[in-house]
Enzyme design. Structure first.
Site, PDB file in Angstrom:
ATOM      1  N   HIS A  67     -26.492  19.468  43.724  1.00 50.52           N
ATOM      2  CA  HIS A  67     -26.397  18.561  42.654  1.00 50.52           C
ATOM      3  C   HIS A  67     -26.118  19.024  41.407  1.00 50.52           C
ATOM      4  CE1 HIS A  67     -30.224  19.396  40.121  1.00 50.52           C
ATOM      5  NE2 HIS A  67     -30.578  20.208  41.092  1.00 50.52           N
ATOM      6  N   ASP A 176     -29.791  25.105  36.722  1.00 52.32           N
ATOM      7  CA  ASP A 176     -30.362  24.283  37.641  1.00 52.32           C
ATOM      8  C   ASP A 176     -29.480  22.995  37.747  1.00 52.32           C
ATOM      9  OD1 ASP A 176     -31.711  22.304  39.353  1.00 52.32           O
ATOM     10  OD2 ASP A 176     -33.535  22.494  38.262  1.00 52.32           O
ATOM     11  N   GLU A 208     -30.126  13.771  41.027  1.00 54.70           N
ATOM     12  CA  GLU A 208     -31.114  14.394  41.815  1.00 54.70           C
ATOM     13  C   GLU A 208     -32.473  14.676  41.324  1.00 54.70           C
ATOM     14  OE1 GLU A 208     -33.621  18.119  43.440  1.00 54.70           O
ATOM     15  OE2 GLU A 208     -32.630  17.871  41.555  1.00 54.70           O
ATOM     16  N   GLU A 209     -32.556  15.159  39.870  1.00 55.68           N
ATOM     17  CA  GLU A 209     -33.349  15.422  39.157  1.00 55.68           C
ATOM     18  C   GLU A 209     -34.412  13.870  39.064  1.00 55.68           C
ATOM     19  OE1 GLU A 209     -34.379  18.111  38.119  1.00 55.68           O
ATOM     20  OE2 GLU A 209     -32.642  19.762  38.110  1.00 55.68           O
TER      21      GLU A 209
END
Length: 352
Positions: A67, A176, A208-209
């Site tokens: 992602h 990330d 994604e988060e």
């Protein structure tokens, strides 16, 4: 790997919050285009890049999902000369005061996260970290101009510059999961000179988060034979007593969970041992809380594996990663892909 590191430093200098990934997608596309045969974006904005295999057609395919979106902030109110904010994804508010940010308004506005003096806060907020709803962003603009340029709902990204640390480690925001995008890019570089029978779908997914939405829809669209999510995991740091954290430079962590396919775990582990790449086994008793959870139940179900890169200070603007772990993860992905023969799918069973 030097070229991949250069890309990574560029990518973590760009915005690209969940739901607003376009600037980053364009940069990744530029890096992937010479490494793949076809490239496109999904309806949701995830990037799909196909590197064709050498096996007989129709070929099986593997989707490697990383992602590209990041956490951040959103304007919740404009109050005089300041902005109140809420979070996109989960943000650790303890580290926000003093952080430089970029407000994506009618034009990009640099700002800084600030907090009122302690005696001006509610009594419950005067001792210890200040909660997010008490923090403000100051752009330096007068109230009238701020009201004209900024609207509720505008996104705010971190703008802390990246920093090379000692020991070939890198600090910055959005590692990330852009560290994993870099690992996948390194994998694609290796595949330029190695034969692989299967088609490879390199995916930089969105959102994604906030719920793994991009990977889920990409898997449904591409219908790969196998899937692998590449993400970050918690690295050992100050005060971490959890045995399920992993030292920087200890290599990738291989996921072991009821939702991950055991046969793929065995094959990825064997690939690591062939290359003498250090690795760890990451135990998860249920969901992995990564894109892997959605990949394995997409369409009719897709055998899925998770490989993670140790990361310190996750979900802060000063995440820290070891470049060696990114390089090793890319090598491991390439080795696993190259070992998939045209009939490999027939031998991958849940009971293996």
């Amino acid at each position: 790997m030097q070229e991949t590191t250069r890309h990574l430093k560029k990518w973590i200098s760009l915005p690209g919050l969940s739901g607003a990934e376009a600037p980053l997608r364009e940069a990744i596309q530029a890096a992937w285009k010479p490494l793949t045969d076809e490239i496109s974006a999904s309806a949701m904005g995830s990037l799909h890049a196909l590197k064709k295999g050498s096996g007989p057609s129709p070929r099986p395919s593997i989707m490697v999902s990383t992602h590209m979106d990041a956490i951040g902030l959103m304007v919740s109110a404009v109050e005089q000369e300041w902005l109140r904010v809420t979070q996109i994804g989960w943000v650790d508010a303890r580290i926000l005061p003093g952080q430089p940010v970029l407000v994506h308004a009618q034009r990009d506005l640099p700002g800084v996260v600030v907090q009122p003096a302690a005696h001006l806060l509610p009594p419950s907020e005067q001792d210890g970290p200040v909660s997010l709803d008490q923090l403000l962003v100051d752009t330096g603009l007068p109230a009238a101009e701020l009201q004209e340029l900024v609207s509720v709902g505008d996104f705010i990204s971190f703008s802390q510059p990246w920093m090379d640390l000692a020991g070939e480690t890198l600090a910055g925001h959005s590692l990330d999961n852009r560290a994993s995008v870099a690992a996948l890019t390194h994998c694609l570089e290796i595949l330029q000179t190695r034969e692989h029978a299967w088609d490879v779908w390199a995916v930089a997914s969105v959102q994604e988060e906030i719920g793994h939405f991009g990977a889920a829809t990409s898997a449904y669209q591409l219908r790969p034979s196998l899937a692998m999510a590449v993400d970050v995991t918690f690295a050992t740091g100050p005060g971490t007593a959890d045995p399920n954290t992993f030292a920087l430079k200890s290599g990738p962590a291989l996921g072991w969970s009821p939702v991950l396919h055991p046969a793929l775990f065995q094959r990825v582990r064997a690939a690591a041992e062939r290359l003498e790449i250090p690795y760890s086994k990451e135990i998860m008793t249920g969901l992995t809380h990564t894109d892997a959870d959605d990949l394995q139940v997409a369409a009719e179900g897709i055998p899925t594996m998770l490989v993670s890169i140790p990361l310190r200070y996750m979900h802060t603007p000063v995440e820290v990663v070891a470049l060696k772990d990114i390089e090793r993860t890319g090598r491991l992905l390439a080795e696993f892909i190259c070992q998939l023969d045209p009939n490999a799918l027939e031998t991958i069973t849940w009971d293996e």
